[in-house]
Scaffold this motif. Structure first.
Motif, PDB file in Angstrom:
ATOM      1  N   UNK A   9       0.836  -1.375   0.004  1.00  0.00           N
ATOM      2  CA  UNK A   9      -0.065   0.224  -0.126  1.00  0.00           C
ATOM      3  C   UNK A   9       0.851   1.367  -0.052  1.00  0.00           C
ATOM      4  N   UNK A  10       1.962   1.105   0.761  1.00  0.00           N
ATOM      5  CA  UNK A  10       2.875   2.309   0.875  1.00  0.00           C
ATOM      6  C   UNK A  10       3.329   2.910  -0.403  1.00  0.00           C
ATOM      7  N   UNK A  11       3.484   1.987  -1.478  1.00  0.00           N
ATOM      8  CA  UNK A  11       4.050   2.298  -3.052  1.00  0.00           C
ATOM      9  C   UNK A  11       2.942   2.521  -4.107  1.00  0.00           C
ATOM     10  N   UNK A  12       1.541   2.744  -3.450  1.00  0.00           N
ATOM     11  CA  UNK A  12       0.422   3.094  -4.441  1.00  0.00           C
ATOM     12  C   UNK A  12       0.675   4.449  -5.220  1.00  0.00           C
ATOM     13  N   UNK A  13       1.528   5.266  -4.490  1.00  0.00           N
ATOM     14  CA  UNK A  13       1.966   6.566  -5.274  1.00  0.00           C
ATOM     15  C   UNK A  13       3.205   6.642  -5.775  1.00  0.00           C
ATOM     16  N   UNK A  14       3.962   5.375  -5.969  1.00  0.00           N
ATOM     17  CA  UNK A  14       5.309   5.463  -6.461  1.00  0.00           C
ATOM     18  C   UNK A  14       5.019   4.409  -7.625  1.00  0.00           C
ATOM     19  N   UNK A  15       6.174   4.598  -8.571  1.00  0.00           N
ATOM     20  CA  UNK A  15       6.434   3.742  -9.596  1.00  0.00           C
ATOM     21  C   UNK A  15       7.879   2.923  -9.239  1.00  0.00           C
ATOM     22  N   UNK A  16       7.962   1.605  -9.635  1.00  0.00           N
ATOM     23  CA  UNK A  16       9.068   0.894  -9.543  1.00  0.00           C
ATOM     24  C   UNK A  16       9.544   0.418 -11.062  1.00  0.00           C
ATOM     25  N   UNK A  17      10.785   0.774 -11.297  1.00  0.00           N
ATOM     26  CA  UNK A  17      11.335   0.495 -12.582  1.00  0.00           C
ATOM     27  C   UNK A  17      12.516  -0.382 -12.422  1.00  0.00           C
ATOM     28  N   UNK A  18      12.591  -1.618 -13.078  1.00  0.00           N
ATOM     29  CA  UNK A  18      13.558  -2.539 -12.763  1.00  0.00           C
ATOM     30  C   UNK A  18      14.304  -3.208 -13.955  1.00  0.00           C
ATOM     31  N   UNK A  19      15.361  -3.752 -13.875  1.00  0.00           N
ATOM     32  CA  UNK A  19      15.869  -4.381 -14.994  1.00  0.00           C
ATOM     33  C   UNK A  19      16.842  -5.564 -14.384  1.00  0.00           C
ATOM     34  N   UNK A  20      16.867  -6.723 -14.916  1.00  0.00           N
ATOM     35  CA  UNK A  20      17.741  -7.586 -14.656  1.00  0.00           C
ATOM     36  C   UNK A  20      19.413  -7.435 -15.296  1.00  0.00           C
ATOM     37  N   UNK A  21      20.141  -7.996 -14.168  1.00  0.00           N
ATOM     38  CA  UNK A  21      21.621  -8.231 -15.007  1.00  0.00           C
ATOM     39  C   UNK A  21      21.928  -9.744 -14.960  1.00  0.00           C
ATOM     40  N   UNK A  22      22.780  -9.878 -15.835  1.00  0.00           N
ATOM     41  CA  UNK A  22      22.968 -11.501 -16.136  1.00  0.00           C
ATOM     42  C   UNK A  22      24.360 -11.958 -16.316  1.00  0.00           C
TER      43      UNK A  22
END
Length: 345
Positions: free
Chosen positions: A289-302
């Motif tokens: 719920x705390x992240x409802x006003x946020x965005x999370x952008x991710x990428x894997x490294x391999x």
């Protein structure tokens, strides 16, 4: 209803404007600052349509509009322009990482710091582990009329007593479903879709109580993440305070408390799965719920084509997605090359 070109242009202009200003955007601002060849009245009508379609929100009666989660999602998927990172920033990144080629942990942590510098947002990095823990077997065994023992076998064995009235046959059926969907999966492979599939099969077809299932799945997840002992690094958490969305002291305290708990971050990172490329979870797409006003952008490294860690950027929903996507794409490629040196590739 599909968006025509005019609506796409207006939506893009509104989101670009709102990302920079954090203020609701009106038709006059779009008409003056963006050369769309449209009158304020036409833009106003199109904005009303976009609001009705769910892409915009009008926070106050007399105010302009702001993007909804659906508006941001359409923007990221279809409207976002390509961002070009400067040569100086690229050379600094390459130099910083190359200087840490003898220490993988330091290189990964430095990559998180550089991601926070490039984007000016909080970054979360999961460090690679030598061997990922996988679920080998799940058992449920009745130990009394009121309780069952849940046993999780990874590279270790963990068990927990759970309050539940289940027969031997019911325990076997539940264990069978859990094993069919979770066996040989690591923590980062236990995705939201996986959990939803288990919920559907157990709660609807076998009438398992949701509370019981939540307890079981939490323990399963905790058991496999403890076995993996993934390291988490957080960089530039204080950057959140510079954004108007977090000027409220109580809200800022809550998000800092969330970021300070590594178990929260491990689960958050793991839930993003192993999709290729850079991916965003916007507002309500995030489970906490705390992240409802946020965005999370991710990428894997391999390493050798297999994901071994992840870099994530957390910021307000109106983050500069184009810049964040370009930054994470660049950093992941540089870490992949660095890992190639470590593996002798």
């Amino acid at each position: 209803m599909d968006l025509n070109d005019r609506k796409k242009q207006i939506l893009q202009a509104i989101i670009d404007e709102y990302i920079g200003s954090a203020e609701p955007v009106g038709s006059r601002a779009i008409s003056k600052k963006h050369e769309l060849g449209l009158s304020s009245a036409t833009i106003r009508n199109e904005m009303a349509d976009l609001e009705e379609m769910g892409y915009l929100i009008q926070p106050h009666t007399s105010a302009g509009r702001i993007p909804s989660d659906a508006g941001y999602r359409f923007y990221v998927n279809s409207l976002m322009k390509r961002y070009q990172i400067g040569l100086e920033a690229i050379e600094r990144l390459q130099s910083e990482l190359a200087g840490r080629i003898q220490n993988l942990d330091k290189a990964v942590k430095r990559a998180g710091f550089l991601a926070s510098v490039l984007t000016d947002y909080t970054t979360v990095v999961s460090a690679p582990v030598g061997e990922r823990a996988e679920i080998k077997k799940i058992d449920l065994v009745p130990v009394s009329p009121e309780t069952v023992m849940l046993i999780i076998v990874t590279r270790t064995v963990k068990n927990r007593i759970i309050n539940a009235r289940l027969s031997f046959d019911e325990c076997e059926m539940i264990a069978s479903v859990l094993n069919s969907r979770l066996r040989e999966k690591s923590a980062d492979e236990i995705t939201y879709d996986t959990i939803r599939g288990i919920e559907s099969e157990l709660c609807e077809e076998l009438s398992v109580q949701p509370k019981l299932l939540i307890n079981v799945l939490h323990f399963v997840y905790d058991a496999v993440t403890e076995a993996e002992d993934t390291e988490i690094y957080v960089e530039n958490a204080k950057s959140i305070l510079q954004y108007p969305e977090y000027h409220d002291v109580d809200k800022a305290r809550e998000i800092f408390s969330f970021l300070d708990d590594k178990s929260n971050l491990k689960q958050l990172i793991a839930e993003t799965g192993e999709k290729e490329g850079v991916n965003a979870r916007i507002g309500g797409e995030n489970d906490p719920e705390i992240l409802k006003d946020c965005s999370l952008v991710t990428v894997n490294y391999s390493l050798d084509g297999k994901a071994v860690g992840k870099i994530g950027v957390i910021g307000p929903k109106r983050m500069d997605y184009a810049k964040v996507f370009a930054s994470l794409d660049l950093i992941s490629h540089e870490i992949d090359k660095l890992l190639g040196f470590f593996s002798g590739g």
